[in-house]
Design a protein around this motif. Structure first.
Motif, PDB file in Angstrom:
ATOM      1  N   TRP A   1      59.288  72.765  -3.946  1.00  0.00           N
ATOM      2  CA  TRP A   1      59.233  73.379  -2.623  1.00  0.00           C
ATOM      3  C   TRP A   1      58.861  74.849  -2.756  1.00  0.00           C
ATOM      4  O   TRP A   1      59.230  75.512  -3.734  1.00  0.00           O
TER       5      TRP A   1
ATOM      6  N   ASN B   1      63.901  68.563  -5.465  1.00  0.00           N
ATOM      7  CA  ASN B   1      64.286  67.262  -4.924  1.00  0.00           C
ATOM      8  C   ASN B   1      63.509  66.985  -3.642  1.00  0.00           C
ATOM      9  O   ASN B   1      62.837  67.870  -3.113  1.00  0.00           O
ATOM     10  N   ASP B   2      63.651  65.784  -3.112  1.00  0.00           N
ATOM     11  CA  ASP B   2      62.884  65.442  -1.912  1.00  0.00           C
ATOM     12  C   ASP B   2      63.461  66.068  -0.644  1.00  0.00           C
ATOM     13  O   ASP B   2      62.816  66.061   0.399  1.00  0.00           O
ATOM     14  N   THR B   3      64.658  66.640  -0.710  1.00  0.00           N
ATOM     15  CA  THR B   3      65.217  67.355   0.438  1.00  0.00           C
ATOM     16  C   THR B   3      65.584  68.780   0.033  1.00  0.00           C
ATOM     17  O   THR B   3      65.895  69.047  -1.135  1.00  0.00           O
TER      18      THR B   3
ATOM     19  N   THR C   1      58.291  63.449   2.492  1.00  0.00           N
ATOM     20  CA  THR C   1      58.029  62.016   2.586  1.00  0.00           C
ATOM     21  C   THR C   1      56.636  61.738   2.043  1.00  0.00           C
ATOM     22  O   THR C   1      55.859  62.660   1.782  1.00  0.00           O
TER      23      THR C   1
ATOM     24  N   THR D   1      67.741  72.268   1.815  1.00  0.00           N
ATOM     25  CA  THR D   1      68.490  72.832   2.933  1.00  0.00           C
ATOM     26  C   THR D   1      67.804  74.115   3.378  1.00  0.00           C
ATOM     27  O   THR D   1      67.489  74.973   2.552  1.00  0.00           O
TER      28      THR D   1
ATOM     29  N   SER E   1      65.280  66.869   9.030  1.00  0.00           N
ATOM     30  CA  SER E   1      66.392  65.915   9.088  1.00  0.00           C
ATOM     31  C   SER E   1      66.912  65.806  10.515  1.00  0.00           C
ATOM     32  O   SER E   1      66.683  66.687  11.352  1.00  0.00           O
TER      33      SER E   1
ATOM     34  N   GLN F   1      67.874  70.404   7.236  1.00  0.00           N
ATOM     35  CA  GLN F   1      67.170  70.121   5.995  1.00  0.00           C
ATOM     36  C   GLN F   1      65.729  69.728   6.278  1.00  0.00           C
ATOM     37  O   GLN F   1      65.407  69.204   7.345  1.00  0.00           O
ATOM     38  N   LEU F   2      64.876  69.974   5.276  1.00  0.00           N
ATOM     39  CA  LEU F   2      63.509  69.477   5.292  1.00  0.00           C
ATOM     40  C   LEU F   2      63.434  68.348   4.273  1.00  0.00           C
ATOM     41  O   LEU F   2      64.062  68.405   3.213  1.00  0.00           O
ATOM     42  N   ILE F   3      62.638  67.323   4.590  1.00  0.00           N
ATOM     43  CA  ILE F   3      62.522  66.146   3.737  1.00  0.00           C
ATOM     44  C   ILE F   3      61.060  65.933   3.390  1.00  0.00           C
ATOM     45  O   ILE F   3      60.204  65.922   4.281  1.00  0.00           O
TER      46      ILE F   3
END
Length: 185
Positions: free
Chosen positions: A98, A110-112, A88, A114, A79, A84-86
């Motif tokens: 994750w 989720n797609d993100t 894509t 922390t 991010s 955060q990691l996202i």
């Protein structure tokens, strides 16, 4: 007609009896799929209709063909604020999981996510047919400045031979290194 699916080559087939054929995906005719074989590029429920020269029609049983598209691979991005990691390049409808250092992170769907600790992060996505695609790993390291919100205390200051280091955090510590102003450990 009988149908078969070769999941190594992604080819559906029916015996070639010199009939006219039409393949269907999820009960819709596939444009141009009129041969005894059909290469699958989408998971779904398939069947074929065979028509003889007098117009008699025969329907095959249905068959679920799974196609795991090798071009699908999620990508991990950081991010803009770096906390955060996202995930894509995730197609619609895929489940997300994750992992940190090869272990699934509970509730991280989720797609993100922390960033809470250092390590190697990956994200896996799974479609409704069970096709799993995993990102390349992203190594993340947290420094003291990034963990300042964790209430660090180092004393005495100044120090000569020893220091005490205390912190309040749910983040597990694996390794701590202290460096003085001249760069010595």
């Amino acid at each position: 007609p009988q149908i078969a699916y070769d999941n190594a080559t992604y080819v559906l087939s029916t015996p070639d009896l010199g009939l006219s054929y039409q393949w269907y995906l999820n009960d819709s005719p596939i444009n141009g799929a009129v041969n005894p074989t059909y290469t699958v590029y989408q998971s779904g429920v398939y069947h074929v209709v065979a028509i003889n020269s007098t117009g008699c029609v025969s329907f095959s049983d249905t068959l679920t063909a799974v196609y795991c598209d090798p071009s699908i691979q999620p990508v991990i991005e950081v991010s803009t604020n770096g906390d955060q990691l996202i995930a894509t390049d995730v197609p619609l409808g895929y489940a997300i999981q994750w992992s940190l250092d090869g272990n699934a992170i509970s509730g991280a769907i989720n797609d993100t996510i922390t960033i809470q600790q250092s390590g190697s992060y990956t994200v896996a996505i799974v479609d409704t047919f069970g096709c799993e695609h995993t990102s390349t790993s992203m190594s993340v390291g947290l420094s003291v400045s990034e963990l300042q919100s964790l209430e660090w205390n180092v004393y005495p200051n100044p120090a000569n031979d020893w220091v005490d280091l205390n912190w309040k955090s749910t983040v597990p510590m694996e390794k701590i290194g202290l460096v003085d102003m001249t760069g010595r450990m």
